[in-house]
Motif scaffolding. Structure first.
Motif, PDB file in Angstrom:
ATOM      1  N   MET A  65      46.878  35.022  51.430  1.00 55.33           N
ATOM      2  CA  MET A  65      46.415  35.756  50.241  1.00 55.33           C
ATOM      3  C   MET A  65      47.587  36.157  49.351  1.00 55.33           C
ATOM      4  SD  MET A  65      43.132  36.000  50.084  1.00 55.33           S
ATOM      5  CE  MET A  65      43.216  34.298  50.552  1.00 55.33           C
ATOM      6  N   GLY A  66      48.770  36.262  49.932  1.00 54.16           N
ATOM      7  CA  GLY A  66      49.954  36.602  49.141  1.00 54.16           C
ATOM      8  C   GLY A  66      50.187  35.616  48.004  1.00 54.16           C
ATOM      9  N   LEU A  67      49.757  34.375  48.195  1.00 51.26           N
ATOM     10  CA  LEU A  67      49.928  33.362  47.155  1.00 51.26           C
ATOM     11  C   LEU A  67      48.960  33.556  45.985  1.00 51.26           C
ATOM     12  CD1 LEU A  67      50.334  30.228  49.443  1.00 51.26           C
ATOM     13  CD2 LEU A  67      52.134  31.593  48.368  1.00 51.26           C
ATOM     14  N   LEU A  68      47.906  34.334  46.226  1.00 52.66           N
ATOM     15  CA  LEU A  68      46.905  34.552  45.182  1.00 52.66           C
ATOM     16  C   LEU A  68      47.055  35.900  44.483  1.00 52.66           C
ATOM     17  CD1 LEU A  68      43.748  33.197  47.053  1.00 52.66           C
ATOM     18  CD2 LEU A  68      45.177  32.006  45.381  1.00 52.66           C
ATOM     19  N   ARG A  69      47.933  36.765  44.964  1.00 51.24           N
ATOM     20  CA  ARG A  69      48.024  38.123  44.409  1.00 51.24           C
ATOM     21  C   ARG A  69      48.543  38.179  42.984  1.00 51.24           C
ATOM     22  NH1 ARG A  69      50.167  39.844  49.585  1.00 51.24           N
ATOM     23  NH2 ARG A  69      48.313  40.140  50.830  1.00 51.24           N
ATOM     24  N   LYS A  71      47.649  36.205  40.671  1.00 51.65           N
ATOM     25  CA  LYS A  71      46.471  35.935  39.851  1.00 51.65           C
ATOM     26  C   LYS A  71      45.370  36.980  40.079  1.00 51.65           C
ATOM     27  CE  LYS A  71      43.454  32.043  38.697  1.00 51.65           C
ATOM     28  NZ  LYS A  71      43.137  30.649  39.012  1.00 51.65           N
ATOM     29  N   TYR A  72      45.235  37.463  41.333  1.00 47.63           N
ATOM     30  CA  TYR A  72      44.195  38.427  41.705  1.00 47.63           C
ATOM     31  C   TYR A  72      44.850  39.630  42.383  1.00 47.63           C
ATOM     32  CZ  TYR A  72      41.452  34.139  41.273  1.00 47.63           C
ATOM     33  OH  TYR A  72      40.895  32.972  40.820  1.00 47.63           O
ATOM     34  N   ALA A  73      45.264  40.572  41.603  1.00 51.98           N
ATOM     35  CA  ALA A  73      45.985  41.744  42.108  1.00 51.98           C
ATOM     36  C   ALA A  73      45.203  42.433  43.223  1.00 51.98           C
ATOM     37  CB  ALA A  73      46.255  42.723  40.980  1.00 51.98           C
ATOM     38  N   GLY A  74      45.898  42.693  44.335  1.00 50.06           N
ATOM     39  CA  GLY A  74      45.314  43.435  45.446  1.00 50.06           C
ATOM     40  C   GLY A  74      44.406  42.645  46.367  1.00 50.06           C
ATOM     41  N   ILE A  75      44.259  41.342  46.162  1.00 49.31           N
ATOM     42  CA  ILE A  75      43.344  40.539  46.985  1.00 49.31           C
ATOM     43  C   ILE A  75      43.817  40.523  48.450  1.00 49.31           C
ATOM     44  CG2 ILE A  75      44.502  38.332  46.538  1.00 49.31           C
ATOM     45  CD1 ILE A  75      41.648  37.068  46.498  1.00 49.31           C
TER      46      ILE A  75
END
Length: 168
Positions: A65-69, A71-75
């Protein structure tokens, strides 16, 4: 300094350490070696008569999920792990997020548990899969087992084992 204390605590009294970081467990919980309880140990529930061995790792979250944070803060993907009663988890097994392990289960060494495990089975492999029932394991074990009376005296235990195996 706290990390050093926790490391020493985990070696000296692994069950006490597990409790201090929030792992919930029942009666007769045993640890041989140092398991890794991950970053959300308070989401781990362990039943009665459970043994964890060296290197067992619990992952309650998906680190990807760190790779998506950006783009999506806090995911986050974070899920609890539950282990039933009368369970043995072999060395270096890995328990993934959201998994529930039933009762009367043996998890083989280095198994990666990615899905829920029903009661009364033996699981091994990557990913873990049922390889036999608990009853089949018990029947085979009773045919191959030796019985040792000397549990605490290492020298007496060694002699007893060698006699049972026909080495002396």
């Amino acid at each position: 300094m706290r990390k050093i204390f926790n490391l020493i605590h985990s070696y000296i009294s692994p069950v006490s350490y597990a409790k201090s970081i929030g792992v919930k467990f029942g009666e007769n919980f045993r640890i041989t070696g140092q398991p890794i309880f991950g970053s959300e140990p308070y989401l781990i529930s362990i039943g009665n008569n459970v043994t964890l061995t060296k290197g067992v790792t619990f992952l309650n979250h998906d680190g990807g999920m760190g790779l998506l944070r950006q783009k999506y803060a806090g995911i986050e993907i974070i899920k609890p792990i539950k282990i039933g009663n009368n369970v043995f988890v072999g060395s270096n097994a890995m328990i993934m997020p959201g998994v529930t392990i039933g009762s009367n289960v043996i998890i083989g060494a280095s198994t990666v548990v990615t899905k829920n495990i029903p009661d009364n089975v033996v699981v091994a492999g990557v990913p873990g899969r049922v390889i036999k029932t608990f009853q089949e394991y018990e029947e085979k074990a009773l045919k191959e087992a030796i019985y040792i009376k000397s549990r605490s005296n290492a020298k007496a235990r060694m002699v007893e084992i060698k006699r049972a195996l026909g080495i002396i």
